[in-house]
Design a protein around this motif. Structure first.
Motif, PDB file in Angstrom:
ATOM      1  N   LEU A 178       0.823  -1.210   0.000  1.00 54.42           N
ATOM      2  CA  LEU A 178       0.000   0.000   0.000  1.00 54.42           C
ATOM      3  C   LEU A 178       0.858   1.263   0.000  1.00 54.42           C
ATOM      4  O   LEU A 178       0.506   2.264  -0.635  1.00 54.42           O
ATOM      5  CB  LEU A 178      -0.931  -0.004   1.210  1.00 54.42           C
ATOM      6  N   GLU A 179       1.979   1.212   0.701  1.00 54.21           N
ATOM      7  CA  GLU A 179       2.884   2.362   0.738  1.00 54.21           C
ATOM      8  C   GLU A 179       3.429   2.653  -0.656  1.00 54.21           C
ATOM      9  O   GLU A 179       3.514   3.813  -1.080  1.00 54.21           O
ATOM     10  CB  GLU A 179       4.030   2.089   1.709  1.00 54.21           C
ATOM     11  N   SER A 180       3.782   1.604  -1.376  1.00 52.36           N
ATOM     12  CA  SER A 180       4.281   1.771  -2.742  1.00 52.36           C
ATOM     13  C   SER A 180       3.153   2.152  -3.694  1.00 52.36           C
ATOM     14  O   SER A 180       3.319   3.005  -4.573  1.00 52.36           O
ATOM     15  CB  SER A 180       4.942   0.472  -3.210  1.00 52.36           C
ATOM     16  N   ASN A 181       1.993   1.550  -3.486  1.00 50.37           N
ATOM     17  CA  ASN A 181       0.871   1.742  -4.403  1.00 50.37           C
ATOM     18  C   ASN A 181       0.334   3.170  -4.390  1.00 50.37           C
ATOM     19  O   ASN A 181      -0.119   3.681  -5.418  1.00 50.37           O
ATOM     20  CB  ASN A 181      -0.251   0.770  -4.045  1.00 50.37           C
ATOM     21  N   LYS A 182       0.396   3.826  -3.231  1.00 47.48           N
ATOM     22  CA  LYS A 182      -0.204   5.159  -3.131  1.00 47.48           C
ATOM     23  C   LYS A 182       0.506   6.190  -4.002  1.00 47.48           C
ATOM     24  O   LYS A 182      -0.046   7.257  -4.282  1.00 47.48           O
ATOM     25  CB  LYS A 182      -0.239   5.620  -1.679  1.00 47.48           C
ATOM     26  N   LYS A 236     -16.903   2.308 -12.188  1.00 52.10           N
ATOM     27  CA  LYS A 236     -16.061   1.135 -11.978  1.00 52.10           C
ATOM     28  C   LYS A 236     -14.776   1.615 -11.328  1.00 52.10           C
ATOM     29  O   LYS A 236     -14.065   2.452 -11.889  1.00 52.10           O
ATOM     30  CB  LYS A 236     -15.764   0.402 -13.287  1.00 52.10           C
ATOM     31  N   TRP A 237     -14.520   1.110 -10.132  1.00 55.16           N
ATOM     32  CA  TRP A 237     -13.335   1.498  -9.377  1.00 55.16           C
ATOM     33  C   TRP A 237     -12.472   0.276  -9.093  1.00 55.16           C
ATOM     34  O   TRP A 237     -12.965  -0.853  -9.031  1.00 55.16           O
ATOM     35  CB  TRP A 237     -13.719   2.122  -8.032  1.00 55.16           C
ATOM     36  N   GLN A 238     -11.206   0.554  -8.886  1.00 49.67           N
ATOM     37  CA  GLN A 238     -10.291  -0.468  -8.388  1.00 49.67           C
ATOM     38  C   GLN A 238      -9.961  -0.105  -6.944  1.00 49.67           C
ATOM     39  O   GLN A 238      -9.485   0.998  -6.667  1.00 49.67           O
ATOM     40  CB  GLN A 238      -9.021  -0.523  -9.238  1.00 49.67           C
ATOM     41  N   LEU A 239     -10.252  -1.027  -6.039  1.00 50.86           N
ATOM     42  CA  LEU A 239     -10.058  -0.783  -4.612  1.00 50.86           C
ATOM     43  C   LEU A 239      -8.840  -1.545  -4.101  1.00 50.86           C
ATOM     44  O   LEU A 239      -8.619  -2.698  -4.480  1.00 50.86           O
ATOM     45  CB  LEU A 239     -11.287  -1.226  -3.816  1.00 50.86           C
ATOM     46  N   PHE A 240      -8.097  -0.891  -3.225  1.00 51.40           N
ATOM     47  CA  PHE A 240      -6.949  -1.512  -2.559  1.00 51.40           C
ATOM     48  C   PHE A 240      -7.241  -1.424  -1.062  1.00 51.40           C
ATOM     49  O   PHE A 240      -7.164  -0.343  -0.470  1.00 51.40           O
ATOM     50  CB  PHE A 240      -5.657  -0.787  -2.922  1.00 51.40           C
ATOM     51  N   ILE A 241      -7.594  -2.556  -0.478  1.00 52.73           N
ATOM     52  CA  ILE A 241      -8.184  -2.555   0.859  1.00 52.73           C
ATOM     53  C   ILE A 241      -7.227  -3.147   1.890  1.00 52.73           C
ATOM     54  O   ILE A 241      -6.877  -4.334   1.821  1.00 52.73           O
ATOM     55  CB  ILE A 241      -9.501  -3.355   0.860  1.00 52.73           C
ATOM     56  N   PRO A 242      -6.796  -2.334   2.871  1.00 50.85           N
ATOM     57  CA  PRO A 242      -5.931  -2.869   3.929  1.00 50.85           C
ATOM     58  C   PRO A 242      -6.677  -3.906   4.763  1.00 50.85           C
ATOM     59  O   PRO A 242      -7.914  -3.930   4.794  1.00 50.85           O
ATOM     60  CB  PRO A 242      -5.569  -1.629   4.750  1.00 50.85           C
ATOM     61  N   ALA A 243      -5.918  -4.741   5.435  1.00 51.04           N
ATOM     62  CA  ALA A 243      -6.505  -5.878   6.154  1.00 51.04           C
ATOM     63  C   ALA A 243      -7.569  -5.468   7.158  1.00 51.04           C
ATOM     64  O   ALA A 243      -8.589  -6.140   7.307  1.00 51.04           O
ATOM     65  CB  ALA A 243      -5.396  -6.659   6.858  1.00 51.04           C
ATOM     66  N   ASN A 244      -7.350  -4.341   7.864  1.00 53.35           N
ATOM     67  CA  ASN A 244      -8.306  -3.949   8.900  1.00 53.35           C
ATOM     68  C   ASN A 244      -9.641  -3.497   8.324  1.00 53.35           C
ATOM     69  O   ASN A 244     -10.638  -3.398   9.050  1.00 53.35           O
ATOM     70  CB  ASN A 244      -7.717  -2.838   9.779  1.00 53.35           C
ATOM     71  N   LEU A 265      -8.012   3.253   3.029  1.00 53.27           N
ATOM     72  CA  LEU A 265      -8.523   2.686   1.781  1.00 53.27           C
ATOM     73  C   LEU A 265      -7.963   3.458   0.589  1.00 53.27           C
ATOM     74  O   LEU A 265      -7.945   4.685   0.591  1.00 53.27           O
ATOM     75  CB  LEU A 265     -10.052   2.762   1.765  1.00 53.27           C
ATOM     76  N   GLN A 266      -7.501   2.726  -0.419  1.00 53.48           N
ATOM     77  CA  GLN A 266      -7.014   3.335  -1.650  1.00 53.48           C
ATOM     78  C   GLN A 266      -7.916   2.928  -2.809  1.00 53.48           C
ATOM     79  O   GLN A 266      -8.469   1.828  -2.811  1.00 53.48           O
ATOM     80  CB  GLN A 266      -5.577   2.891  -1.938  1.00 53.48           C
ATOM     81  N   TYR A 267      -8.056   3.834  -3.780  1.00 58.91           N
ATOM     82  CA  TYR A 267      -8.858   3.486  -4.949  1.00 58.91           C
ATOM     83  C   TYR A 267      -8.354   4.223  -6.180  1.00 58.91           C
ATOM     84  O   TYR A 267      -7.691   5.254  -6.100  1.00 58.91           O
ATOM     85  CB  TYR A 267     -10.342   3.788  -4.713  1.00 58.91           C
ATOM     86  N   ARG A 268      -8.695   3.651  -7.324  1.00 55.67           N
ATOM     87  CA  ARG A 268      -8.425   4.275  -8.619  1.00 55.67           C
ATOM     88  C   ARG A 268      -9.729   4.246  -9.413  1.00 55.67           C
ATOM     89  O   ARG A 268     -10.375   3.197  -9.515  1.00 55.67           O
ATOM     90  CB  ARG A 268      -7.332   3.522  -9.372  1.00 55.67           C
ATOM     91  N   VAL A 269     -10.131   5.377  -9.955  1.00 56.32           N
ATOM     92  CA  VAL A 269     -11.353   5.443 -10.758  1.00 56.32           C
ATOM     93  C   VAL A 269     -11.036   4.955 -12.169  1.00 56.32           C
ATOM     94  O   VAL A 269     -10.212   5.541 -12.864  1.00 56.32           O
ATOM     95  CB  VAL A 269     -11.918   6.875 -10.802  1.00 56.32           C
ATOM     96  N   LEU A 270     -11.703   3.880 -12.575  1.00 51.49           N
ATOM     97  CA  LEU A 270     -11.542   3.359 -13.931  1.00 51.49           C
ATOM     98  C   LEU A 270     -12.598   3.945 -14.861  1.00 51.49           C
ATOM     99  O   LEU A 270     -12.315   4.287 -16.003  1.00 51.49           O
ATOM    100  CB  LEU A 270     -11.636   1.829 -13.918  1.00 51.49           C
ATOM    101  N   THR A 271     -13.830   4.044 -14.336  1.00 52.21           N
ATOM    102  CA  THR A 271     -14.935   4.677 -15.060  1.00 52.21           C
ATOM    103  C   THR A 271     -15.750   5.467 -14.050  1.00 52.21           C
ATOM    104  O   THR A 271     -16.107   4.936 -12.994  1.00 52.21           O
ATOM    105  CB  THR A 271     -15.847   3.629 -15.730  1.00 52.21           C
ATOM    106  N   GLU A 272     -16.031   6.727 -14.357  1.00 56.52           N
ATOM    107  CA  GLU A 272     -16.814   7.561 -13.440  1.00 56.52           C
ATOM    108  C   GLU A 272     -18.271   7.549 -13.872  1.00 56.52           C
ATOM    109  O   GLU A 272     -18.628   8.049 -14.935  1.00 56.52           O
ATOM    110  CB  GLU A 272     -16.289   8.997 -13.452  1.00 56.52           C
ATOM    111  N   GLY A 273     -19.123   6.939 -13.051  1.00 56.79           N
ATOM    112  CA  GLY A 273     -20.545   6.889 -13.359  1.00 56.79           C
ATOM    113  C   GLY A 273     -21.240   8.180 -12.983  1.00 56.79           C
ATOM    114  O   GLY A 273     -20.777   8.923 -12.115  1.00 56.79           O
ATOM    115  N   GLU A 274     -22.367   8.433 -13.615  1.00 51.21           N
ATOM    116  CA  GLU A 274     -23.100   9.675 -13.378  1.00 51.21           C
ATOM    117  C   GLU A 274     -24.383   9.455 -12.588  1.00 51.21           C
ATOM    118  O   GLU A 274     -25.142  10.392 -12.358  1.00 51.21           O
ATOM    119  CB  GLU A 274     -23.427  10.342 -14.720  1.00 51.21           C
ATOM    120  N   GLY A 275     -24.621   8.218 -12.157  1.00 53.65           N
ATOM    121  CA  GLY A 275     -25.846   7.925 -11.426  1.00 53.65           C
ATOM    122  C   GLY A 275     -25.745   8.278  -9.953  1.00 53.65           C
ATOM    123  O   GLY A 275     -24.735   8.808  -9.477  1.00 53.65           O
ATOM    124  N   ASN A 276     -26.813   7.981  -9.221  1.00 52.48           N
ATOM    125  CA  ASN A 276     -26.865   8.270  -7.793  1.00 52.48           C
ATOM    126  C   ASN A 276     -25.876   7.410  -7.011  1.00 52.48           C
ATOM    127  O   ASN A 276     -25.512   6.312  -7.431  1.00 52.48           O
ATOM    128  CB  ASN A 276     -28.282   8.026  -7.259  1.00 52.48           C
TER     129      ASN A 276
END
Length: 204
Positions: A86-90, A168-176, A102-113
């Motif tokens: 996670l330290e490298s990924n950020k 559509k997002w890519q999530l990088f989720i720490p263990a906790n 929590l880390q994330y990357r937006v792959l596609t930004e939706g316009e819905g609610n």
């Protein structure tokens, strides 16, 4: 149909030996073979039932302690590796890091609610370990999943409420924020950092 019992016996011996070794059971092979032969020939046991129960109770306790030690070591290893990842990924392009870790990357930004914690959503997803191993995928099953936002791991609950429908997002989720020290055996080991591709299809 004839059976080659010599070969069958050899295979059974190989299987039993491999199972014992894989479980970390350091059996005395000579005693094991002698006892097996004795039992197979219908000879009485050299040990009484009370002694057998006492020995096996101690053995089971020993194996449980050994298993706990192995899980603890694996959890510590996973935690260190996950934190380093996670330290490298950020620092990678497009990565956003939230105060929770929590880390994330937006792959596609939706316009819905955006869903609330009380909503039920429909989503496609794929989950991977940091080594790339896929442990779950609705894409592979060919059917999206439906679940309440507040009934999934904390990392998902947090991210979903930030996603507009169609995102559509890519999530990088720490263990906790995932399965923590318990993990989700056998696929997800203790303190594993997880990666998810999540596509929010609809709010039900």
């Amino acid at each position: 149909m004839s059976i080659d019992w010599k070969k069958v016996s050899y295979i059974l011996g190989q299987q039993i030996g491999s199972d014992l070794k894989n479980q970390g059971i350091q059996a005395d092979v000579e005693t094991f073979c002698s006892s097996l032969k004795s039992a197979f020939n219908g000879e009485p046991s050299e040990m009484g039932q009370e002694e057998i129960q006492q020995v096996m109770t101690g053995f089971q306790s020993f194996m449980q302690e050994k298993q706990m030690e192995m899980l603890k070591a694996e959890a510590e290893k996973n935690l260190v590796e996950g934190q380093a990842f996670l330290e490298s990924n950020k620092a990678q392009d497009g990565i956003q890091t939230l105060p929770s870790g929590l880390q994330y990357r937006v792959l596609t930004e939706g316009e819905g609610n955006k869903p609330s914690a009380e909503d039920t959503i429909e989503a496609h997803y794929e989950g991977r370990l940091i080594d790339g191993t896929v442990f779950d995928s609705s894409y592979q099953r060919g059917t999206p999943a439906t679940f309440p936002v507040n009934r999934v791991i904390a990392g998902w609950t947090e991210a979903l409420q930030l996603m507009g429908t169609g995102s559509k997002w890519q999530l990088f989720i720490p263990a906790n924020l995932a399965y923590g020290e318990q993990g989700a055996p056998p696929a997800i080991t203790p303190n594993a950092t997880l990666i998810f591709d999540v596509e929010l299809l609809a709010i039900k």
